[in-house]
Scaffold this motif. Structure first.
Motif, PDB file in Angstrom:
ATOM      1  N   ALA A   1      -5.037  -0.740   9.930  1.00 19.48           N
ATOM      2  CA  ALA A   1      -6.000  -0.980  11.005  1.00 19.48           C
ATOM      3  C   ALA A   1      -6.070  -2.465  11.367  1.00 19.48           C
ATOM      4  N   GLU A   2      -5.871  -3.315  10.360  1.00 17.43           N
ATOM      5  CA  GLU A   2      -5.922  -4.763  10.589  1.00 17.43           C
ATOM      6  C   GLU A   2      -4.660  -5.297  11.264  1.00 17.43           C
ATOM      7  N   GLY A   3      -3.606  -4.477  11.284  1.00 15.45           N
ATOM      8  CA  GLY A   3      -2.373  -4.918  11.927  1.00 15.45           C
ATOM      9  C   GLY A   3      -1.351  -5.534  11.000  1.00 15.45           C
ATOM     10  N   ALA A   4      -1.373  -5.167   9.722  1.00 14.48           N
ATOM     11  CA  ALA A   4      -0.379  -5.685   8.776  1.00 14.48           C
ATOM     12  C   ALA A   4       1.012  -5.182   9.140  1.00 14.48           C
ATOM     13  N   ASP A   5       2.025  -5.988   8.822  1.00 16.96           N
ATOM     14  CA  ASP A   5       3.422  -5.607   9.053  1.00 16.96           C
ATOM     15  C   ASP A   5       4.036  -4.921   7.833  1.00 16.96           C
ATOM     16  N   TYR A   6       3.490  -5.210   6.667  1.00 17.86           N
ATOM     17  CA  TYR A   6       3.912  -4.534   5.438  1.00 17.86           C
ATOM     18  C   TYR A   6       2.774  -4.623   4.443  1.00 17.86           C
ATOM     19  N   ILE A   7       2.864  -3.849   3.375  1.00 18.43           N
ATOM     20  CA  ILE A   7       1.803  -3.812   2.367  1.00 18.43           C
ATOM     21  C   ILE A   7       2.395  -3.996   0.979  1.00 18.43           C
ATOM     22  N   GLY A   8       1.754  -4.851   0.187  1.00 19.42           N
ATOM     23  CA  GLY A   8       2.105  -5.007  -1.219  1.00 19.42           C
ATOM     24  C   GLY A   8       1.145  -4.169  -2.041  1.00 19.42           C
ATOM     25  N   LEU A   9       1.622  -3.060  -2.588  1.00 18.45           N
ATOM     26  CA  LEU A   9       0.773  -2.105  -3.292  1.00 18.45           C
ATOM     27  C   LEU A   9       0.954  -2.238  -4.798  1.00 18.45           C
ATOM     28  N   GLY A  10      -0.156  -2.455  -5.510  1.00 23.44           N
ATOM     29  CA  GLY A  10      -0.033  -2.592  -6.950  1.00 23.44           C
ATOM     30  C   GLY A  10      -1.379  -2.885  -7.593  1.00 23.44           C
ATOM     31  N   PRO A  11      -1.353  -3.182  -8.891  1.00 23.77           N
ATOM     32  CA  PRO A  11      -0.164  -3.455  -9.703  1.00 23.77           C
ATOM     33  C   PRO A  11       0.433  -2.199 -10.341  1.00 23.77           C
ATOM     34  N   TYR A  12       1.757  -2.266 -10.544  1.00 19.47           N
ATOM     35  CA  TYR A  12       2.443  -1.170 -11.220  1.00 19.47           C
ATOM     36  C   TYR A  12       2.036  -1.108 -12.690  1.00 19.47           C
TER      37      TYR A  12
ATOM     38  N   LEU B   1      -1.727   1.074 -11.385  1.00 18.51           N
ATOM     39  CA  LEU B   1      -1.374   2.334 -10.724  1.00 18.51           C
ATOM     40  C   LEU B   1      -0.404   3.180 -11.537  1.00 18.51           C
ATOM     41  N   GLY B   2       0.649   2.567 -12.067  1.00 16.70           N
ATOM     42  CA  GLY B   2       1.671   3.344 -12.741  1.00 16.70           C
ATOM     43  C   GLY B   2       2.406   4.250 -11.763  1.00 16.70           C
TER      44      GLY B   2
ATOM     45  N   ALA C   1       6.135  -2.156  -3.800  1.00 18.39           N
ATOM     46  CA  ALA C   1       5.504  -2.035  -5.117  1.00 18.39           C
ATOM     47  C   ALA C   1       5.527  -3.393  -5.806  1.00 18.39           C
ATOM     48  N   ILE C   2       4.436  -3.733  -6.488  1.00 20.06           N
ATOM     49  CA  ILE C   2       4.336  -5.053  -7.105  1.00 20.06           C
ATOM     50  C   ILE C   2       3.513  -4.972  -8.380  1.00 20.06           C
ATOM     51  N   GLY C   3       3.805  -5.887  -9.307  1.00 23.43           N
ATOM     52  CA  GLY C   3       2.965  -6.005 -10.486  1.00 23.43           C
ATOM     53  C   GLY C   3       3.648  -5.631 -11.783  1.00 23.43           C
ATOM     54  N   GLY C   4       4.266  -6.594 -12.449  1.00 18.29           N
ATOM     55  CA  GLY C   4       4.868  -6.345 -13.752  1.00 18.29           C
ATOM     56  C   GLY C   4       6.106  -5.482 -13.730  1.00 18.29           C
TER      57      GLY C   4
ATOM     58  N   GLU D   1       9.892  -4.372 -13.893  1.00 19.52           N
ATOM     59  CA  GLU D   1      11.152  -4.782 -14.516  1.00 19.52           C
ATOM     60  C   GLU D   1      12.306  -4.052 -13.822  1.00 19.52           C
ATOM     61  N   PRO D   2      13.511  -4.604 -13.897  1.00 19.78           N
ATOM     62  CA  PRO D   2      14.651  -3.992 -13.200  1.00 19.78           C
ATOM     63  C   PRO D   2      14.849  -2.507 -13.483  1.00 19.78           C
ATOM     64  N   ASP D   3      14.668  -2.093 -14.727  1.00 17.30           N
ATOM     65  CA  ASP D   3      14.901  -0.687 -15.068  1.00 17.30           C
ATOM     66  C   ASP D   3      13.784   0.246 -14.602  1.00 17.30           C
ATOM     67  N   ASP D   4      12.705  -0.310 -14.061  1.00 16.26           N
ATOM     68  CA  ASP D   4      11.630   0.509 -13.496  1.00 16.26           C
ATOM     69  C   ASP D   4      11.944   0.966 -12.072  1.00 16.26           C
ATOM     70  N   ILE D   5      12.869   0.273 -11.418  1.00 15.89           N
ATOM     71  CA  ILE D   5      12.979   0.352  -9.965  1.00 15.89           C
ATOM     72  C   ILE D   5      13.428   1.721  -9.458  1.00 15.89           C
ATOM     73  N   ALA D   6      14.392   2.338 -10.100  1.00 12.95           N
ATOM     74  CA  ALA D   6      14.895   3.628  -9.616  1.00 12.95           C
ATOM     75  C   ALA D   6      13.765   4.650  -9.531  1.00 12.95           C
ATOM     76  N   ALA D   7      12.935   4.721 -10.577  1.00 15.75           N
ATOM     77  CA  ALA D   7      11.828   5.683 -10.577  1.00 15.75           C
ATOM     78  C   ALA D   7      10.764   5.313  -9.549  1.00 15.75           C
ATOM     79  N   ILE D   8      10.488   4.029  -9.415  1.00 13.62           N
ATOM     80  CA  ILE D   8       9.475   3.591  -8.441  1.00 13.62           C
ATOM     81  C   ILE D   8       9.928   3.925  -7.022  1.00 13.62           C
ATOM     82  N   MET D   9      11.199   3.692  -6.731  1.00 11.10           N
ATOM     83  CA  MET D   9      11.705   3.948  -5.375  1.00 11.10           C
ATOM     84  C   MET D   9      11.620   5.426  -5.015  1.00 11.10           C
ATOM     85  N   GLN D  10      11.699   6.294  -5.998  1.00 10.65           N
ATOM     86  CA  GLN D  10      11.627   7.732  -5.735  1.00 10.65           C
ATOM     87  C   GLN D  10      10.233   8.180  -5.286  1.00 10.65           C
ATOM     88  N   THR D  11       9.234   7.302  -5.425  1.00  4.78           N
ATOM     89  CA  THR D  11       7.891   7.643  -4.937  1.00  4.78           C
ATOM     90  C   THR D  11       7.792   7.495  -3.421  1.00  4.78           C
TER      91      THR D  11
END
Length: 214
Positions: A116-127, A140-141, A163-166, A168-178
């Protein structure tokens, strides 16, 4: 275009934010957020001006955290605002309409607010828990991301969510699937034994997941 990998600057033990930014750029990062806390604005401006010069040299984009005036003076590509910072609509009046502005969120309601505020992207977290940020919002997890992104899809909201907040590289595949657009990291690159190899691995994880979705 919002990059899938955002590097958030932090001061390493052997240098400054600029030391970390230069190392991240050398490693292949193309989206750099200058995030300096508890320093005078004059110091942050000096960092931003130098960081912009470095980003231009490497063909990268500079995002300034918190300070719209500094983003304007430094000629930054974008600005990132926390939930307690200046409202996005107000901040956009300072550097102008062309600047990219991202906003932090911790809940689906925050995402609605940012849209609503007109953001271009959102940083959602912390993971997960991270020492990088003070006054940490509820963690969030994976399950939190799944629930929020499902609500985003159901509401027909189409905005890049990082996604943001702690993370690690090996977290990324699972996070991207969300269903997120990408990830933001700090320590994973700042403290990497081989920052170039780590950055390449992160991009591989991001792009492989994207190909599976396509």
């Amino acid at each position: 275009m919002i990059d899938k990998l955002h590097y958030i600057s932090q001061q390493p033990s052997n240098g400054t934010h600029l030391t970390a930014i230069k190392a991240a750029l050398s490693a292949g990062c193309k989206w750099i957020q200058l995030r300096v806390k508890d320093q005078p604005e004059s110091t942050i401006l000096e960092y931003a001006l130098e960081a912009q010069t470095l980003c231009a040299k490497y063909g990268a984009k500079l995002i300034v955290n918190d300070h719209p005036e500094i983003a304007l003076k430094a000629g930054a590509y974008g600005l990132h605002l926390g939930l307690q910072d200046m409202p996005i609509a107000e901040a956009r009046q300072i550097p102008g309409s062309q600047i990219v502005i991202g906003g932090t969120a911790n809940t689906f309601e925050h995402i609605e607010q940012r849209v609503a505020e007109g953001a271009d992207y959102i940083g959602l977290g912390p993971y997960r828990f991270t020492k990088t940020k003070q006054k940490l919002s509820p963690i969030l997890g994976l399950e939190g991301y799944r629930e929020i992104l499902e609500k985003v899809r159901s509401a027909g909201i189409n905005i890049p969510i990082i996604a943001i907040g702690g993370i690690e590289p090996d977290d990324i595949a699972a996070i991207m699937q969300t269903g997120v657009h990408g990830v933001a990291v700090s320590g994973a690159i700042t403290h990497a034994v081989d920052a170039t190899q780590t950055t390449q691995y992160i991009y591989q994880q991001l792009n492989t997941t994207a190909l599976k979705e396509a």
